[in-house]
Design a protein around this motif. Structure first.
Motif, PDB file in Angstrom:
ATOM      1  N   ALA A  20       0.762  -1.172   0.165  1.00 29.64           N
ATOM      2  CA  ALA A  20      -0.096   0.230  -0.057  1.00 29.64           C
ATOM      3  C   ALA A  20       0.810   1.220  -0.083  1.00 29.64           C
ATOM      4  O   ALA A  20       0.479   2.088  -0.539  1.00 29.64           O
ATOM      5  CB  ALA A  20      -0.871   0.070   1.061  1.00 29.64           C
ATOM      6  N   MET A 113       2.859   2.738  13.386  1.00 29.04           N
ATOM      7  CA  MET A 113       2.001   1.742  12.567  1.00 29.04           C
ATOM      8  C   MET A 113       0.807   2.361  11.974  1.00 29.04           C
ATOM      9  O   MET A 113       0.060   2.240  10.930  1.00 29.04           O
ATOM     10  CB  MET A 113       1.844   0.577  13.316  1.00 29.04           C
ATOM     11  CG  MET A 113       2.816  -0.548  13.728  1.00 29.04           C
ATOM     12  SD  MET A 113       3.710  -0.975  12.146  1.00 29.04           S
ATOM     13  CE  MET A 113       2.411  -1.707  11.042  1.00 29.04           C
ATOM     14  N   ASP A 114       0.343   3.153  13.131  1.00 25.68           N
ATOM     15  CA  ASP A 114      -1.088   4.064  12.494  1.00 25.68           C
ATOM     16  C   ASP A 114      -0.597   4.871  11.433  1.00 25.68           C
ATOM     17  O   ASP A 114      -1.429   5.162  10.584  1.00 25.68           O
ATOM     18  CB  ASP A 114      -1.455   5.036  13.825  1.00 25.68           C
ATOM     19  CG  ASP A 114      -2.174   4.214  15.190  1.00 25.68           C
ATOM     20  OD1 ASP A 114      -2.388   2.913  14.578  1.00 25.68           O
ATOM     21  OD2 ASP A 114      -2.148   4.553  16.073  1.00 25.68           O
ATOM     22  N   GLU A 117      -0.474   2.929   8.246  1.00 27.37           N
ATOM     23  CA  GLU A 117      -1.733   2.756   7.834  1.00 27.37           C
ATOM     24  C   GLU A 117      -2.393   3.994   7.098  1.00 27.37           C
ATOM     25  O   GLU A 117      -3.266   3.994   6.239  1.00 27.37           O
ATOM     26  CB  GLU A 117      -2.557   1.999   8.959  1.00 27.37           C
ATOM     27  CG  GLU A 117      -2.166   0.755   9.375  1.00 27.37           C
ATOM     28  CD  GLU A 117      -2.696   0.042  10.572  1.00 27.37           C
ATOM     29  OE1 GLU A 117      -3.776   0.794  10.835  1.00 27.37           O
ATOM     30  OE2 GLU A 117      -2.366  -0.900  11.046  1.00 27.37           O
ATOM     31  N   ARG A 118      -2.349   4.954   7.795  1.00 26.56           N
ATOM     32  CA  ARG A 118      -2.959   6.175   7.156  1.00 26.56           C
ATOM     33  C   ARG A 118      -2.411   6.513   5.763  1.00 26.56           C
ATOM     34  O   ARG A 118      -3.008   7.419   5.117  1.00 26.56           O
ATOM     35  CB  ARG A 118      -3.012   7.298   8.125  1.00 26.56           C
ATOM     36  CG  ARG A 118      -4.062   7.259   9.180  1.00 26.56           C
ATOM     37  CD  ARG A 118      -4.116   8.381  10.011  1.00 26.56           C
ATOM     38  NE  ARG A 118      -2.950   8.891  10.631  1.00 26.56           N
ATOM     39  CZ  ARG A 118      -2.467   8.858  11.624  1.00 26.56           C
ATOM     40  NH1 ARG A 118      -2.914   7.755  12.564  1.00 26.56           N
ATOM     41  NH2 ARG A 118      -1.165   9.492  12.015  1.00 26.56           N
ATOM     42  N   GLN A 121      -3.711   6.901   2.016  1.00 28.37           N
ATOM     43  CA  GLN A 121      -5.127   7.759   1.871  1.00 28.37           C
ATOM     44  C   GLN A 121      -4.638   9.367   1.873  1.00 28.37           C
ATOM     45  O   GLN A 121      -5.575  10.103   1.778  1.00 28.37           O
ATOM     46  CB  GLN A 121      -6.156   7.381   2.990  1.00 28.37           C
ATOM     47  CG  GLN A 121      -6.971   5.928   2.619  1.00 28.37           C
ATOM     48  CD  GLN A 121      -5.854   4.900   3.133  1.00 28.37           C
ATOM     49  OE1 GLN A 121      -5.319   5.078   4.386  1.00 28.37           O
ATOM     50  NE2 GLN A 121      -6.018   3.644   2.660  1.00 28.37           N
TER      51      GLN A 121
END
Length: 139
Positions: A20, A113-114, A117-118, A121
């Motif tokens: 990603a 990690m947050d 993940e963001r 986007q």
């Protein structure tokens, strides 16, 4: 034996997780390149650039043709890739909670990690704003 190697590479490529953070440079391209001598076709077509290289940028060297593919030697490479895919090393060498929550910054890895993940986007502007926020110390 070569068809078995091709089937294993094809299965491995279908199971490999998508990247990603760098969708334009997935690790599966390296696997596809390694599997090409066994007849494995890329899952996604590689973008072809028609522009001629300028004198300031050297052309990409063509890969050297290697010797005949050896399925017996390739099995070790496949085993290594499957061990990464199955997280064998994470299970075998588990980290203690103290490593992931150091006393100096207990939430560091959780926040990291947050953020990862963001990241896919985020817009360019959002990424710049976060970068500037990190440079300014709020007391």
């Amino acid at each position: 034996m070569a068809t078995t190697t091709a089937k294993q590479y094809t299965r491995l490529l279908s199971l490999w997780p998508k990247d990603a953070l760098r969708p334009n440079l997935p690790f599966t391209r390296a696997i596809e390149h390694r599997a090409a001598p066994y007849g494995v076709q890329p899952l996604t077509p590689v973008p072809h650039v028609d522009a001629k290289p300028t004198p300031s940028t050297p052309p990409h060297p063509k890969p050297k043709p290697s010797a005949q593919p050896n399925p017996q030697l390739e099995q070790a490479q496949l085993n290594a890739l499957y061990s990464l895919l199955e997280d064998r090393y994470t299970k075998k060498y588990a980290l203690s909670p103290r490593v992931l929550r150091p006393t100096s910054a207990p939430d560091h890895y959780t926040n990291l990690m947050d953020e990862i993940e963001r990241a896919p986007q985020k817009t360019w502007w959002g990424a710049k704003m976060d970068e500037w926020r990190m440079k300014i110390r709020w007391s």
